[in-house]
Design a protein around this motif. Structure first.
Motif, short mmCIF file in Angstrom:
data_model
loop_
_atom_site.label_atom_id
_atom_site.label_comp_id
_atom_site.label_asym_id
_atom_site.label_seq_id
_atom_site.Cartn_x
_atom_site.Cartn_y
_atom_site.Cartn_z
N THR A 13 0.90 -1.14 0.06
CA THR A 13 0.02 0.00 -0.17
C THR A 13 0.89 1.15 0.10
OG1 THR A 13 -0.14 0.23 2.42
CG2 THR A 13 -1.62 -1.05 1.54
N GLU A 14 0.26 2.36 -0.34
CA GLU A 14 0.88 3.59 -0.15
C GLU A 14 1.32 3.88 1.28
OE1 GLU A 14 -0.63 6.97 -2.52
OE2 GLU A 14 -1.65 5.41 -4.05
N ASP A 15 0.40 3.90 2.12
CA ASP A 15 0.80 3.92 3.52
C ASP A 15 2.06 3.56 3.91
OD1 ASP A 15 -1.22 5.73 4.07
OD2 ASP A 15 -2.63 4.40 4.86
N GLU A 16 2.23 1.98 3.55
CA GLU A 16 3.53 1.23 3.63
C GLU A 16 4.68 1.79 3.07
OE1 GLU A 16 1.40 -3.18 4.39
OE2 GLU A 16 2.38 -2.54 2.42
N PHE A 17 4.52 2.22 1.79
CA PHE A 17 5.55 3.15 1.25
C PHE A 17 6.11 4.40 2.05
CE2 PHE A 17 7.40 6.33 -1.46
CZ PHE A 17 8.70 5.71 -1.68
N TRP A 18 5.12 5.23 2.54
CA TRP A 18 5.37 6.34 3.38
C TRP A 18 6.08 5.87 4.51
CZ3 TRP A 18 6.23 9.48 -0.28
CH2 TRP A 18 5.29 9.69 -1.37
N ASP A 19 5.52 4.79 5.22
CA ASP A 19 6.22 4.20 6.54
C ASP A 19 7.67 3.80 6.18
OD1 ASP A 19 3.80 4.57 7.87
OD2 ASP A 19 3.21 2.54 7.71
N ALA A 20 8.17 3.14 5.02
CA ALA A 20 9.31 2.83 4.80
C ALA A 20 10.22 4.19 4.43
CB ALA A 20 9.23 2.11 3.60
N TYR A 21 9.69 5.10 3.75
CA TYR A 21 10.41 6.20 3.59
C TYR A 21 10.77 6.99 5.00
CZ TYR A 21 11.54 11.03 2.02
OH TYR A 21 12.17 12.22 1.84
N VAL A 22 9.90 7.42 5.66
CA VAL A 22 10.15 8.00 6.86
C VAL A 22 11.06 7.08 8.00
CG1 VAL A 22 8.28 9.82 6.73
CG2 VAL A 22 8.03 7.77 8.03
N GLY A 23 10.85 5.79 7.64
CA GLY A 23 11.52 4.79 8.47
C GLY A 23 12.87 4.59 8.03
N ASN A 36 2.61 11.86 0.55
CA ASN A 36 1.84 11.89 -0.43
C ASN A 36 2.80 12.36 -1.48
OD1 ASN A 36 1.31 14.70 -1.40
ND2 ASN A 36 0.16 14.79 0.54
N LEU A 37 2.81 12.16 -3.05
CA LEU A 37 3.58 12.37 -3.88
C LEU A 37 4.06 13.81 -4.00
CD1 LEU A 37 2.21 9.87 -6.54
CD2 LEU A 37 4.38 9.59 -5.48
N ASP A 38 2.88 14.62 -3.95
CA ASP A 38 3.24 16.19 -3.93
C ASP A 38 4.11 16.54 -2.64
OD1 ASP A 38 1.93 16.58 -6.31
OD2 ASP A 38 0.03 17.13 -5.27
N ALA A 43 9.41 18.11 -0.45
CA ALA A 43 10.44 17.64 0.54
C ALA A 43 11.84 17.54 -0.41
CB ALA A 43 10.07 16.29 1.26
N LEU A 44 11.90 16.92 -1.32
CA LEU A 44 13.03 16.32 -2.06
C LEU A 44 13.69 17.79 -3.01
CD1 LEU A 44 12.61 13.03 -3.46
CD2 LEU A 44 13.71 13.51 -1.31
N GLY A 72 -0.52 1.81 -11.77
CA GLY A 72 0.76 2.43 -12.19
C GLY A 72 1.18 3.68 -11.91
N TYR A 73 0.03 4.52 -11.66
CA TYR A 73 0.20 6.07 -11.41
C TYR A 73 1.31 6.10 -10.42
CZ TYR A 73 -0.38 10.99 -10.32
OH TYR A 73 -0.26 12.26 -9.96
N PHE A 74 1.15 5.90 -9.29
CA PHE A 74 2.28 5.90 -8.04
C PHE A 74 3.59 5.55 -8.48
CE2 PHE A 74 4.38 4.76 -4.13
CZ PHE A 74 4.13 5.87 -3.28
N TYR A 75 3.82 4.66 -9.10
CA TYR A 75 5.35 4.29 -9.35
C TYR A 75 5.71 5.20 -10.41
CZ TYR A 75 8.69 1.67 -11.77
OH TYR A 75 10.07 1.30 -12.78
N ASP A 76 4.99 5.41 -11.65
CA ASP A 76 5.08 6.32 -12.76
C ASP A 76 5.57 7.84 -12.18
OD1 ASP A 76 4.87 4.21 -14.53
OD2 ASP A 76 2.77 5.20 -15.19
N HIS A 77 4.76 8.15 -11.10
CA HIS A 77 4.95 9.66 -10.58
C HIS A 77 6.38 9.53 -9.78
CE1 HIS A 77 3.18 13.32 -9.92
NE2 HIS A 77 3.91 13.49 -8.94
N LEU A 78 6.63 8.43 -8.88
CA LEU A 78 7.95 8.26 -8.50
C LEU A 78 9.16 8.60 -9.45
CD1 LEU A 78 7.45 5.59 -5.63
CD2 LEU A 78 7.89 8.02 -5.21
N ARG A 79 9.05 7.70 -10.48
CA ARG A 79 9.95 7.95 -11.65
C ARG A 79 10.12 9.20 -11.98
NH1 ARG A 79 12.58 3.52 -13.73
NH2 ARG A 79 12.52 4.58 -15.85
#
Length: 98
Positions: A13-23, A36-38, A43-44, A72-79
């Motif tokens: 899930t996206e929540d799990e991704f954000w947990d991994a990012y801040v963790g 979120n992606l925005d 931040a970056l 696929g939107y989430f992955y594409d936006h990260l890229r």
């Protein structure tokens, strides 16, 4: 340069991704990070809450599961974020999505 690795092999899930990012990334004001992606772009790119505290290289790896998020939107936006950051001369944050 500090190197952070975000292993996405178990993320569903996206929540799990954000947990991994801040963790995994030492971030400035993680409690205020929008998760979120925005907010990631802010931040970056501009040092908003959730930005790394130091110059660094962030590698997002084993991303197969991310490709299913929001069709696929989430992955594409990260890229896209990774590409956009790579075009900014002198940016102290390197971000790669494998």
């Amino acid at each position: 340069m500090i190197k952070y690795i975000i292993d996405c092999s178990g993320i569903k899930t996206e929540d799990e991704f954000w947990d991994a990012y801040v963790g995994n990334v030492d971030t400035y004001e993680p409690e205020k990070f929008g998760r979120n992606l925005d907010a990631l772009w802010d931040a970056l790119h501009a040092g908003a809450p959730g930005s790394p505290t130091k110059s660094c290289f962030i590698s997002v790896r084993k991303t197969e599961n991310l490709k299913a998020l929001r069709e696929g939107y989430f992955y594409d936006h990260l890229r896209q974020i990774a590409y956009d950051l790579s075009t900014i001369p002198g940016n102290p944050i390197k971000f790669r999505v494998n």
